[in-house]
Write a protein that holds these residues in place. Structure first.
Motif, PDB file in Angstrom:
ATOM      1  N   TYR A  40      77.345  40.422  29.663  1.00  0.00           N
ATOM      2  CA  TYR A  40      76.174  41.207  29.295  1.00  0.00           C
ATOM      3  C   TYR A  40      76.423  42.650  29.715  1.00  0.00           C
ATOM      4  N   VAL A  41      76.039  43.590  28.853  1.00  0.00           N
ATOM      5  CA  VAL A  41      76.031  45.004  29.201  1.00  0.00           C
ATOM      6  C   VAL A  41      74.590  45.462  29.051  1.00  0.00           C
ATOM      7  N   LEU A  42      73.995  45.899  30.148  1.00  0.00           N
ATOM      8  CA  LEU A  42      72.589  46.269  30.158  1.00  0.00           C
ATOM      9  C   LEU A  42      72.442  47.771  30.329  1.00  0.00           C
ATOM     10  N   ASP A  43      71.771  48.402  29.391  1.00  0.00           N
ATOM     11  CA  ASP A  43      71.446  49.822  29.475  1.00  0.00           C
ATOM     12  C   ASP A  43      70.085  49.897  30.149  1.00  0.00           C
ATOM     13  N   CYS A  44      70.039  50.525  31.309  1.00  0.00           N
ATOM     14  CA  CYS A  44      68.823  50.515  32.124  1.00  0.00           C
ATOM     15  C   CYS A  44      68.117  51.867  32.189  1.00  0.00           C
ATOM     16  N   GLY A  45      68.450  52.796  31.290  1.00  0.00           N
ATOM     17  CA  GLY A  45      67.700  54.050  31.253  1.00  0.00           C
ATOM     18  C   GLY A  45      68.583  55.275  31.198  1.00  0.00           C
ATOM     19  N   GLY A  46      67.998  56.379  30.733  1.00  0.00           N
ATOM     20  CA  GLY A  46      68.711  57.641  30.614  1.00  0.00           C
ATOM     21  C   GLY A  46      68.140  58.693  31.544  1.00  0.00           C
ATOM     22  N   PHE A  47      68.997  59.658  31.902  1.00  0.00           N
ATOM     23  CA  PHE A  47      68.611  60.672  32.879  1.00  0.00           C
ATOM     24  C   PHE A  47      69.180  62.025  32.484  1.00  0.00           C
ATOM     25  N   PHE A  87      78.583  40.287  24.813  1.00  0.00           N
ATOM     26  CA  PHE A  87      79.938  40.171  24.277  1.00  0.00           C
ATOM     27  C   PHE A  87      80.493  38.817  24.681  1.00  0.00           C
ATOM     28  N   ALA A  88      80.659  37.907  23.711  1.00  0.00           N
ATOM     29  CA  ALA A  88      81.363  36.655  23.994  1.00  0.00           C
ATOM     30  C   ALA A  88      82.818  37.005  24.259  1.00  0.00           C
ATOM     31  N   TRP A  89      83.483  36.213  25.081  1.00  0.00           N
ATOM     32  CA  TRP A  89      84.872  36.537  25.441  1.00  0.00           C
ATOM     33  C   TRP A  89      85.779  36.626  24.217  1.00  0.00           C
ATOM     34  N   GLU A  90      85.434  35.939  23.142  1.00  0.00           N
ATOM     35  CA  GLU A  90      86.244  36.012  21.927  1.00  0.00           C
ATOM     36  C   GLU A  90      86.242  37.418  21.324  1.00  0.00           C
ATOM     37  N   ARG A  91      85.214  38.197  21.611  1.00  0.00           N
ATOM     38  CA  ARG A  91      85.109  39.566  21.098  1.00  0.00           C
ATOM     39  C   ARG A  91      85.692  40.603  22.043  1.00  0.00           C
ATOM     40  N   VAL A  92      86.115  40.187  23.228  1.00  0.00           N
ATOM     41  CA  VAL A  92      86.625  41.126  24.232  1.00  0.00           C
ATOM     42  C   VAL A  92      88.139  41.003  24.318  1.00  0.00           C
ATOM     43  N   GLU A  93      88.833  42.132  24.183  1.00  0.00           N
ATOM     44  CA  GLU A  93      90.289  42.138  24.303  1.00  0.00           C
ATOM     45  C   GLU A  93      90.725  42.096  25.762  1.00  0.00           C
ATOM     46  N   ARG A  94      90.027  42.890  26.595  1.00  0.00           N
ATOM     47  CA  ARG A  94      90.373  42.934  28.014  1.00  0.00           C
ATOM     48  C   ARG A  94      89.281  43.672  28.786  1.00  0.00           C
ATOM     49  N   VAL A  95      89.296  43.480  30.086  1.00  0.00           N
ATOM     50  CA  VAL A  95      88.436  44.213  31.008  1.00  0.00           C
ATOM     51  C   VAL A  95      89.365  45.048  31.869  1.00  0.00           C
ATOM     52  N   VAL A  96      89.087  46.345  31.952  1.00  0.00           N
ATOM     53  CA  VAL A  96      89.958  47.254  32.691  1.00  0.00           C
ATOM     54  C   VAL A  96      89.175  47.856  33.850  1.00  0.00           C
ATOM     55  N   THR A 112      86.554  46.129  23.573  1.00  0.00           N
ATOM     56  CA  THR A 112      86.257  45.247  22.449  1.00  0.00           C
ATOM     57  C   THR A 112      87.136  45.647  21.275  1.00  0.00           C
ATOM     58  N   GLY A 113      87.006  44.928  20.201  1.00  0.00           N
ATOM     59  CA  GLY A 113      87.761  45.273  19.001  1.00  0.00           C
ATOM     60  C   GLY A 113      87.264  46.578  18.393  1.00  0.00           C
ATOM     61  N   ALA A 114      87.878  46.982  17.317  1.00  0.00           N
ATOM     62  CA  ALA A 114      87.539  48.237  16.659  1.00  0.00           C
ATOM     63  C   ALA A 114      86.145  48.232  16.045  1.00  0.00           C
ATOM     64  N   GLU A 115      85.556  47.049  15.821  1.00  0.00           N
ATOM     65  CA  GLU A 115      84.271  46.979  15.138  1.00  0.00           C
ATOM     66  C   GLU A 115      83.084  47.383  16.018  1.00  0.00           C
ATOM     67  N   THR A 116      83.249  47.366  17.335  1.00  0.00           N
ATOM     68  CA  THR A 116      82.156  47.734  18.229  1.00  0.00           C
ATOM     69  C   THR A 116      82.658  48.674  19.310  1.00  0.00           C
ATOM     70  N   PRO A 117      81.795  49.570  19.781  1.00  0.00           N
ATOM     71  CA  PRO A 117      82.200  50.465  20.868  1.00  0.00           C
ATOM     72  C   PRO A 117      82.512  49.681  22.141  1.00  0.00           C
ATOM     73  N   SER A 118      83.441  50.190  22.920  1.00  0.00           N
ATOM     74  CA  SER A 118      83.825  49.572  24.192  1.00  0.00           C
ATOM     75  C   SER A 118      83.058  50.240  25.322  1.00  0.00           C
ATOM     76  N   PRO A 119      82.124  49.525  25.960  1.00  0.00           N
ATOM     77  CA  PRO A 119      81.366  50.130  27.050  1.00  0.00           C
ATOM     78  C   PRO A 119      82.265  50.489  28.220  1.00  0.00           C
ATOM     79  N   SER A 120      82.010  51.668  28.780  1.00  0.00           N
ATOM     80  CA  SER A 120      82.822  52.188  29.868  1.00  0.00           C
ATOM     81  C   SER A 120      81.914  52.973  30.805  1.00  0.00           C
ATOM     82  N   VAL A 121      81.988  52.694  32.117  1.00  0.00           N
ATOM     83  CA  VAL A 121      81.116  53.373  33.077  1.00  0.00           C
ATOM     84  C   VAL A 121      81.897  53.782  34.319  1.00  0.00           C
ATOM     85  N   ARG A 122      81.409  54.814  34.973  1.00  0.00           N
ATOM     86  CA  ARG A 122      81.858  55.186  36.310  1.00  0.00           C
ATOM     87  C   ARG A 122      80.954  54.458  37.297  1.00  0.00           C
TER      88      ARG A 122
END
Length: 153
Positions: A40-47, A87-96, A112-122
């Protein structure tokens, strides 16, 4: 901060990664919850920088999200997020996981694959070694890469 549920809890099969920030204006607060079937990737608000970050609103929101999780579990966390992406694991290429190097915060990316953006956070307030060890339990389902440096590319 990472948080695996208690071993006696029915939610002990997941790993929560708390307090990730991404974006520019506005910055977004994210949570990741890794489970046996996916992530799960949860967006919890903007600042915004001037009105929210300068006043510590992002830190208070992260503390509130943490309290929701501890009081109501994963169901409460999912209900309190602005948006939830599965994201089911079948849709995820890797976790970095990048350790951040000398000058930046650690970075977590779900590629994720090219069809969806790959979430990335600091990540804020995270023990990279502990998170790296905790992610090992998912290596049978998805490739987990660890990288030194900032993870700029």
């Amino acid at each position: 901060m990472t948080d695996a549920a208690d071993a006696d809890s029915p939610e002990s099969d997941h790993l929560r990664v708390h307090y990730g920030m991404s974006g520019s204006v506005p910055l977004r607060l994210f949570e990741f919850v890794f489970e046996p079937a996916g992530c799960y990737v949860l967006d919890c608000g903007g600042f915004t920088p001037m009105f929210d970050l300068a006043r510590g609103r992002h830190t208070r929101r992260a503390a509130h999200v943490d309290a929701v999780y501890h009081d109501h579990g994963l169901a409460g966390l999912l209900a309190s997020a602005d948006t939830v992406t599965w994201f089911a694991w079948e849709r995820v290429e890797r976790v970095v996981l990048h350790n951040g190097g000398r000058f930046t915060r650690p970075k977590l990316r779900v590629v994720t694959g090219a069809e969806t953006p790959s979430p990335s956070v600091r990540l804020h307030d995270v023990d990279v070694a502990a998170l790296s060890t905790a992610l090992e339990r998912f290596e049978e389902r998805v490739r987990v890469e660890r990288s030194a440096g900032a993870g700029l590319l």
